[in-house]
Design a protein around this motif. Sequence first.
Motif, mmCIF file in Angstrom:
data_model
loop_
_atom_site.group_PDB
_atom_site.id
_atom_site.type_symbol
_atom_site.label_atom_id
_atom_site.label_comp_id
_atom_site.label_asym_id
_atom_site.label_seq_id
_atom_site.Cartn_x
_atom_site.Cartn_y
_atom_site.Cartn_z
ATOM 1 N N UNK A 256 36.689 -34.631 13.836
ATOM 2 C CA UNK A 256 37.926 -35.375 13.572
ATOM 3 C C UNK A 256 39.071 -34.425 13.240
ATOM 4 N N UNK A 257 38.796 -33.427 12.382
ATOM 5 C CA UNK A 257 39.845 -32.486 11.969
ATOM 6 C C UNK A 257 40.327 -31.641 13.135
ATOM 7 N N UNK A 258 39.396 -31.148 13.945
ATOM 8 C CA UNK A 258 39.784 -30.333 15.095
ATOM 9 C C UNK A 258 40.555 -31.152 16.119
ATOM 10 N N UNK A 259 40.072 -32.345 16.377
ATOM 11 C CA UNK A 259 40.772 -33.206 17.332
ATOM 12 C C UNK A 259 42.173 -33.545 16.872
ATOM 13 N N UNK B 209 40.003 -13.297 24.441
ATOM 14 C CA UNK B 209 38.607 -13.034 24.063
ATOM 15 C C UNK B 209 38.416 -13.123 22.557
ATOM 16 N N UNK B 210 39.302 -12.495 21.800
ATOM 17 C CA UNK B 210 39.169 -12.500 20.338
ATOM 18 C C UNK B 210 39.367 -13.910 19.786
ATOM 19 N N UNK B 211 40.360 -14.624 20.317
ATOM 20 C CA UNK B 211 40.616 -15.988 19.856
ATOM 21 C C UNK B 211 39.407 -16.888 20.092
ATOM 22 N N UNK B 212 38.822 -16.800 21.278
ATOM 23 C CA UNK B 212 37.691 -17.661 21.596
ATOM 24 C C UNK B 212 36.460 -17.291 20.774
ATOM 25 N N UNK B 213 36.254 -15.997 20.545
ATOM 26 C CA UNK B 213 35.094 -15.551 19.760
ATOM 27 C C UNK B 213 35.164 -16.091 18.334
ATOM 28 N N UNK B 214 36.314 -15.867 17.683
ATOM 29 C CA UNK B 214 36.476 -16.306 16.290
ATOM 30 C C UNK B 214 36.416 -17.827 16.191
ATOM 31 N N UNK B 215 37.111 -18.506 17.106
ATOM 32 C CA UNK B 215 37.149 -19.963 17.052
ATOM 33 C C UNK B 215 35.772 -20.569 17.295
ATOM 34 N N UNK B 216 35.037 -20.034 18.257
ATOM 35 C CA UNK B 216 33.693 -20.553 18.524
ATOM 36 C C UNK B 216 32.809 -20.371 17.303
ATOM 37 N N UNK C 287 41.316 -20.645 21.954
ATOM 38 C CA UNK C 287 40.998 -20.959 20.561
ATOM 39 C C UNK C 287 40.561 -22.408 20.418
ATOM 40 N N UNK C 288 41.317 -23.315 21.029
ATOM 41 C CA UNK C 288 40.968 -24.732 20.954
ATOM 42 C C UNK C 288 39.627 -24.994 21.633
ATOM 43 N N UNK C 289 39.488 -24.462 22.844
ATOM 44 C CA UNK C 289 38.246 -24.664 23.582
ATOM 45 C C UNK C 289 37.068 -24.039 22.837
ATOM 46 N N UNK C 290 37.277 -22.856 22.253
ATOM 47 C CA UNK C 290 36.208 -22.180 21.530
ATOM 48 C C UNK C 290 35.746 -22.961 20.321
ATOM 49 N N UNK C 291 36.696 -23.450 19.521
ATOM 50 C CA UNK C 291 36.338 -24.203 18.320
ATOM 51 C C UNK C 291 35.609 -25.495 18.679
ATOM 52 N N UNK C 292 36.140 -26.223 19.647
ATOM 53 C CA UNK C 292 35.509 -27.461 20.061
ATOM 54 C C UNK C 292 34.122 -27.206 20.638
ATOM 55 N N UNK C 293 34.024 -26.212 21.500
ATOM 56 C CA UNK C 293 32.750 -25.908 22.137
ATOM 57 C C UNK C 293 31.732 -25.441 21.106
#
Length: 239
Positions: free
Chosen positions: A195-198, A158-165, A27-33
């Motif tokens: 900034x918010x994600x970090x 998979x679901x976490x990364x998809x939604x977060x990305x 989730x973290x990697x997906x959102x940041x990426x």
Amino acid sequence: MSTDVALPSVEKHQHHRDVTGGWLRPAVFGAMDGLVSNFALISGVVGGGAPNAIVVMTGLAGLAAGACAMAAGEYTSVTSQAELMRAEIDIEKAELRRNPEGELAELTALYEARGLDAGTAALVATQLTEQPELAWRVHVREELGVDPDDLPSPYVAAISSFIAFALGAIIPVLPFMLGVTGLVVTGLISMLGLLALGATVARLTARPWWLGAGRQLLLGGIAAAATFGIGSLVGVGLS
């Protein structure tokens, strides 16, 4: 005379967060990426002089492609990791059946290395080995360092990364979808998102919020500046 004896108070332990569920990292990697890559992609397209419609189409295409790729990659990697761990678990079970004395000695030595005296270590190892379903679990935890009953789920990853990305990637596209041109507004919104994600990640990992926010802003800014520069050079070359 009262015979009441004061009992020691029971210490209340704080509940720890789930750090092995397999959702936080993707989730973290997906959102940041999603945010960084799509902001960088849009910066490159804008730098190349593309019109607003092309920028929106490129951003949405980057969102869809990136989210699907992230989900597929996370599913494959977590599934492969789980399959590898199950193969190692099968090896450990086979060793317990083939050489129980050797595995007992190995577990005894391990507990001695942890600080138990020889007699206590042998007693604990013997009692655990007498319970086959418990024995292999103990060996897996002690030797491989994983909990066989709590392996990460590839579906959750998979679901976490998809939604977060997707959530991260939509941020730099929104201003252009609303008719805004140029990178000023998108840059400001993307910087706030970084900034918010970090800061959120830093809070989840018990780090100073400003450290995570500043680090992510710096990395995202470098990526966007690099792709904007490349897009500008390519755009001039094609014009």
